[in-house]
Scaffold this active site. Sequence first.
Site, PDB file in Angstrom:
ATOM      1  N   LYS A 151       8.480   0.796   1.965  1.00  0.00           N
ATOM      2  CA  LYS A 151       8.465   1.846   0.943  1.00  0.00           C
ATOM      3  C   LYS A 151       9.787   1.785   0.202  1.00  0.00           C
ATOM      4  O   LYS A 151      10.794   1.456   0.803  1.00  0.00           O
ATOM      5  CB  LYS A 151       8.291   3.235   1.572  1.00  0.00           C
ATOM      6  CG  LYS A 151       7.019   3.419   2.372  1.00  0.00           C
ATOM      7  CD  LYS A 151       5.830   3.767   1.515  1.00  0.00           C
ATOM      8  CE  LYS A 151       4.556   3.801   2.346  1.00  0.00           C
ATOM      9  NZ  LYS A 151       3.344   4.077   1.625  1.00  0.00           N
ATOM     10  N   LYS A 177       4.176  -4.545   6.684  1.00  0.00           N
ATOM     11  CA  LYS A 177       3.226  -4.913   5.635  1.00  0.00           C
ATOM     12  C   LYS A 177       3.648  -4.468   4.249  1.00  0.00           C
ATOM     13  O   LYS A 177       4.343  -3.471   4.074  1.00  0.00           O
ATOM     14  CB  LYS A 177       1.832  -4.371   5.958  1.00  0.00           C
ATOM     15  CG  LYS A 177       1.716  -2.867   5.952  1.00  0.00           C
ATOM     16  CD  LYS A 177       0.284  -2.425   6.244  1.00  0.00           C
ATOM     17  CE  LYS A 177      -0.569  -2.261   5.013  1.00  0.00           C
ATOM     18  NZ  LYS A 177      -0.116  -1.238   4.063  1.00  0.00           N
ATOM     19  N   LYS A 307      -2.034  11.910   7.346  1.00  0.00           N
ATOM     20  CA  LYS A 307      -2.255  12.550   6.039  1.00  0.00           C
ATOM     21  C   LYS A 307      -3.654  12.309   5.473  1.00  0.00           C
ATOM     22  O   LYS A 307      -4.067  12.972   4.534  1.00  0.00           O
ATOM     23  CB  LYS A 307      -1.190  12.067   5.039  1.00  0.00           C
ATOM     24  CG  LYS A 307      -1.412  10.661   4.478  1.00  0.00           C
ATOM     25  CD  LYS A 307      -0.323  10.257   3.488  1.00  0.00           C
ATOM     26  CE  LYS A 307      -0.555   8.850   2.968  1.00  0.00           C
ATOM     27  NZ  LYS A 307       0.547   8.312   2.178  1.00  0.00           N
TER      28      LYS A 307
HETATM   29  C1  3PG Z   1      -0.827   2.697   4.057  1.00  0.00           C
HETATM   30  O1  3PG Z   1      -0.717   1.550   3.617  1.00  0.00           O
HETATM   31  O2  3PG Z   1      -1.583   2.981   4.983  1.00  0.00           O
HETATM   32  C2  3PG Z   1      -0.040   3.808   3.422  1.00  0.00           C
HETATM   33  O3  3PG Z   1       0.750   3.356   2.409  1.00  0.00           O
HETATM   34  C3  3PG Z   1       0.681   4.647   4.463  1.00  0.00           C
HETATM   35  O4  3PG Z   1       1.936   5.138   4.059  1.00  0.00           O
HETATM   36  P1  3PG Z   1       2.625   6.377   4.803  1.00  0.00           P
HETATM   37  O5  3PG Z   1       2.832   6.032   6.240  1.00  0.00           O
HETATM   38  O6  3PG Z   1       3.927   6.632   4.071  1.00  0.00           O
HETATM   39  O7  3PG Z   1       1.685   7.547   4.661  1.00  0.00           O
END
Ligand code: 3PG
Length: 421
Positions: A151, A177, A307
């Site tokens: 990220k 990833k 989420k």
């Molecule tokens: C994924 O590829 O599953 C999402 O981008 C998850 O991202 P997060 O852990 O920040 O919710």
Amino acid sequence: MTKNDYLKLNYKPNYQNEIVATFYGESRLSLKELAIKTAEESSIGTWTKINTLSSDILKRLAARIFYVNVKTGIFKIAYPLALFEPASIPQLLSSIAGNIFSMKAVKNLRLEDIEFPEKYINKYPGPKWGISGIRKITGIYNRPLIGCIIKPKLGLTSSQNAELAAQIFKNGVDVIKDDENLTDLSFNRFTDRVKKVLLLKKQVEKQTGKKKIYVFNVTAPTEIMLKRSAFVKKIGGQCVMIDVITAGWAGVQSLRNADLGLIIHGHRAGHSTFTRNKKHGISMLVLANLARLAGVDQFHTGTVVGKMEGEEEEVIKINELLKEDWREFNKLRENWGKLRPVLPIASGGLHPGLTDKLMKILGHDLIINFGGGIHGHPRGSLAGARAAKQAIEATIKKIPLKIYARDHLELKEALEHWGFK
Ligand code: 3PG
């Protein structure tokens, strides 16, 4: 055409020679009439009587509705195997998940489940590696794999991306990833990323003595995707990711059929456009079935606690289905032929405070992915990686996170920051 050509409530389906689909339906018509319209449109018929439909074709190829329950809205249809081209998910879906959803007679229609005959399943390659192959490559057998998503989703250069990945690998993460929308962008070119990440990954593996996996997102028009995957292979990578919905099943099958020897990671971005509505569309369970047929080795299935939407019972059922091993299950009516089990991935909104709940629900055969839950740690991504590792260690050792956090600073900080929800 008469009702009885399709409606055969005394019929016993032949699970060796027929594909059986379970639908939920709502209509201004009766459920039986909706089932008939669904059966004819998804097999050989259309809206009116046609002169070209001989009694012979009807007898051999008409779909058969053998179960209708007006209380639950469920009906089941058996389709003769001759209606389906072997090993083609596009053709399968054009039949049993095609025109039917557009019919005016439909208020709601949901394809809940598909059961395949073993001989149909065995025409597909299934996963190249599956759970046992991935565990062998990583050398991790007794715990979930710790995953991380780089990220921000987009914005880092290929060098920043590689540098960050190396640091996170060093601090305990097994699998890293690309995000679902990171492919080949002006500020982070695919080939640069592959070269830089793999170079640093090799160094980390040497330093730590541990095998690491980087998942490169190759999602693109099929011919480009195949070129990108071949490039990953050439530079020494082991894994590529495909967004199965946006790239399409033809793309997923082409990637698997190219047989490059790479682990295929399936991301499901976009699936909720048709899986989320419990009355209309296609269930996530069906999607998981298709991913296994197509040959995805590891697949996003839901977290329950994170989420993304996905109820406990549903995610457990999907994961159990993906993990079914034909050697253990071959006595059941439906089994997975020669196809290897798929490793489920829990991803979306996870952080260290959720790991014990998550593993209590979904078990150990899993990749647990943290994006925000690593990079959002108050002291940064490296501390975040350590906290994620500590949380999984604690859960494996059956030590409550709060207790483990007493002498694990990064976990303590993560729990103070996010809590347990
Ligand atoms: C994924 O590829 O599953 C999402 O981008 C998850 O991202 P997060 O852990 O920040 O919710």
